[in-house]
Scaffold this active site. Structure first.
Site, PDB file in Angstrom:
ATOM      1  N   CYS A   1      -3.263  -4.591  -9.370  1.00  0.00           N
ATOM      2  CA  CYS A   1      -3.863  -5.830  -9.527  1.00  0.00           C
ATOM      3  C   CYS A   1      -5.076  -6.279  -9.069  1.00  0.00           C
ATOM      4  O   CYS A   1      -5.772  -7.146  -9.246  1.00  0.00           O
ATOM      5  CB  CYS A   1      -2.789  -6.803  -8.711  1.00  0.00           C
ATOM      6  SG  CYS A   1      -2.629  -6.367  -7.081  1.00  0.00           S
TER       7      CYS A   1
ATOM      8  N   HIS B   1       4.761   1.203  -6.595  1.00  0.00           N
ATOM      9  CA  HIS B   1       5.106   0.054  -5.638  1.00  0.00           C
ATOM     10  C   HIS B   1       6.349  -0.102  -5.239  1.00  0.00           C
ATOM     11  O   HIS B   1       6.817   0.050  -4.204  1.00  0.00           O
ATOM     12  CB  HIS B   1       4.384  -1.250  -6.228  1.00  0.00           C
ATOM     13  CG  HIS B   1       2.910  -1.601  -6.432  1.00  0.00           C
ATOM     14  ND1 HIS B   1       2.250  -0.995  -5.399  1.00  0.00           N
ATOM     15  CD2 HIS B   1       2.297  -1.781  -7.439  1.00  0.00           C
ATOM     16  CE1 HIS B   1       0.925  -1.208  -5.927  1.00  0.00           C
ATOM     17  NE2 HIS B   1       0.873  -1.994  -7.145  1.00  0.00           N
TER      18      HIS B   1
END
Length: 459
Positions: free
Chosen positions: A44, A11
């Site tokens: 997530c 990320h």
């Protein structure tokens, strides 16, 4: 033209690379190395995928090698970096089985974090494996796309009869996975060494609400227990704690992560937990070498000190800051509050800043104020849920240090952003009490829970 090498396309790395390519691509040559086979997996969403709450994993990716190279980067996948000569400014990586050397003018680490392997008898990582595989079959780690895919494939194989699952770790990932497995009809036990779930994110009166929520949905809690061993003849058969034994078919280890900074090689200053110690420009102790995301420290505005808070939101922001500075455009990060949230069986919890326990441990003369109420006026009969709020503040300065909210109304998720800004800007509890908050019955009460919590705060 400056040459910038990025180690890692997670990320933080992806945010960093895209920021450089979108804003300064004509000024810089960008070269990327990543040891994984894919880019930008949203971990997530792993529990949602495993629990069949989404159709598949396709939507959990938002970038890939082709997209980055179309913008002008050179990307090497499945290419672990072996060593770095910081004096000569040369990165050595393994590319297609051969040693590859790449010079750089600026270097950015986005090496992320790795799962913690607790000292459990019977569990070891397969040596030389980069995907966190355990030596005992059906002991699973949860970090990469491949980890989630392996769990899903095993559960889909009905011949394995994986009906009893132990999740070790009561943090966000462990709790989300416990829900996911229960939704699949599995018998689930959640084990943690501390006596509550979500420890560190919320104070105990709030964590007990989530614990009850889990138990109400048939998840067994084995809290305050230390896992001693995982036993089985080639594959998992039982999990042993210091208090009891559980017959299980699969064990998920979700006890946390540690920063992946092995490439520091004693040359770069590290934080007490091993993360790259960076300044507000994401620069390490070596000029021109930056670190972003889970491998690096952040500045915690609540503590007013350097800290380590591994969150995807922090990864993206630090990636942007690192990109600007590596490209020669000065930009300082403004710090973080560790804002976070979780939603389990429709119970939503959000928090930011410090819990009361953490605030006291940090040296503050801290106290709390709270309020319980309906989200909307009583005459609003539909979709009107109870909300509990807690605000932590310093009795001396009156500054807000943290906030926690819980409700079955997802609207609370936006309120926590206000508290995040309040901590960042050192707003006092007294100023919050008179803050202009709008009222409309469809949304809230004229004296809403935020205002009431502030008005009733200890003077």
């Amino acid at each position: 033209m400056s040459k910038i090498v990025v180690v890692g396309a997670n990320h933080a790395g992806t945010a960093c690379i895209n920021t450089m390519l979108d804003n300064f691509g004509n000024e810089n040559e960008i070269v990327v190395f990543d040891q994984n086979s894919n880019i930008s997996f949203l971990g997530c969403g792993m529990a949602l995928w495993i629990g069949e709450q989404i159709d598949g994993a396709e939507g959990l990716f938002y970038s890939d090698k082709e997209k980055l190279e179309a913008k002008g980067a050179k990307v090497y996948m499945n290419s672990p970096v072996l060593s770095i000569d910081y004096d000569a400014k040369v990165v050595t990586a393994e590319v297609e089985g051969k040693e590859h050397k790449e010079s750089y003018e600026k270097l950015i680490f986005a090496t992320g974090s790795t799962p913690i392997l607790p000292p459990i008898e019977g569990v070891e990582i397969v040596k030389g494996n980069r995907e966190f595989k355990a030596t005992l079959e059906n002991v699973q780690f949860v970090k990469l796309y491949q980890n989630a895919e392996e769990v899903i494939n095993k559960l889909s194989d009905k011949s394995q009869h994986l009906d009893r699952i132990a999740v070790v770790g009561g943090g966000y990932i462990g709790v989300e996975l416990a829900e996911a497995f229960e939704r699949l009809g599995k018998e689930v036990v959640l084990v943690d060494i501390v006596d509550t779930v979500l420890n560190g994110y919320y104070d105990k009166d709030f964590t007990q609400m989530m614990a009850k929520n889990l138990e109400d949905h048939n998840i067994r809690l084995a809290l305050g227990q230390t896992v001693k061993a995982i036993e089985g003849d080639g594959k998992v058969e039982r999990l042993i704690t210091d208090k009891e034994s559980f017959d299980v078919d699969m064990v998920i280890l979700a006890v946390g992560f540690r920063p992946n900074t092995a490439l520091a090689d004693g040359k770069i200053e590290l934080f007490r937990n091993g993360a790259f110690l960076v300044d507000k420009k994401q620069e390490t102790s070596i000029p021109g070498v930056y670190a972003v995301g889970d491998c690096a420290t952040v500045y915690d505005n609540a503590r007013k000190d350097t800290s380590y808070i591994a969150l995807a939101s922090n990864a993206v922001r630090t990636g942007i800051v690192g990109a600007y500075n590596a490209c020669g455009h000065e930009l300082e990060g403004i710090g973080v509050q560790g804002s976070n949230g979780i939603s389990i069986y429709g119970l939503h919890m959000v928090s930011t800043g410090l819990t009361l326990e953490k605030a006291k441990a940090a040296g503050y003369n801290a106290t709390e104020t709270g309020f319980n109420d309906l989200q909307k006026p009583e005459f609003m009969k539909h979709d009107n849920h109870e909300v509990a709020i807690k605000i932590v503040f310093d009795k001396d300065s009156r500054e807000i240090l943290g906030a926690q909210m819980v409700s079955h109304d997802i609207a609370i998720s936006m309120g926590i952003h206000m508290f995040s800004l309040a901590i960042q800007e050192h707003v006092t509890i007294d100023k919050l009490a008179l803050t202009d908050l709008f009222f409309l019955p469809h949304f809230n009460k004229p004296y809403n829970y935020i205002t009431m919590a502030a008005l009733t705060a200890e003077k």
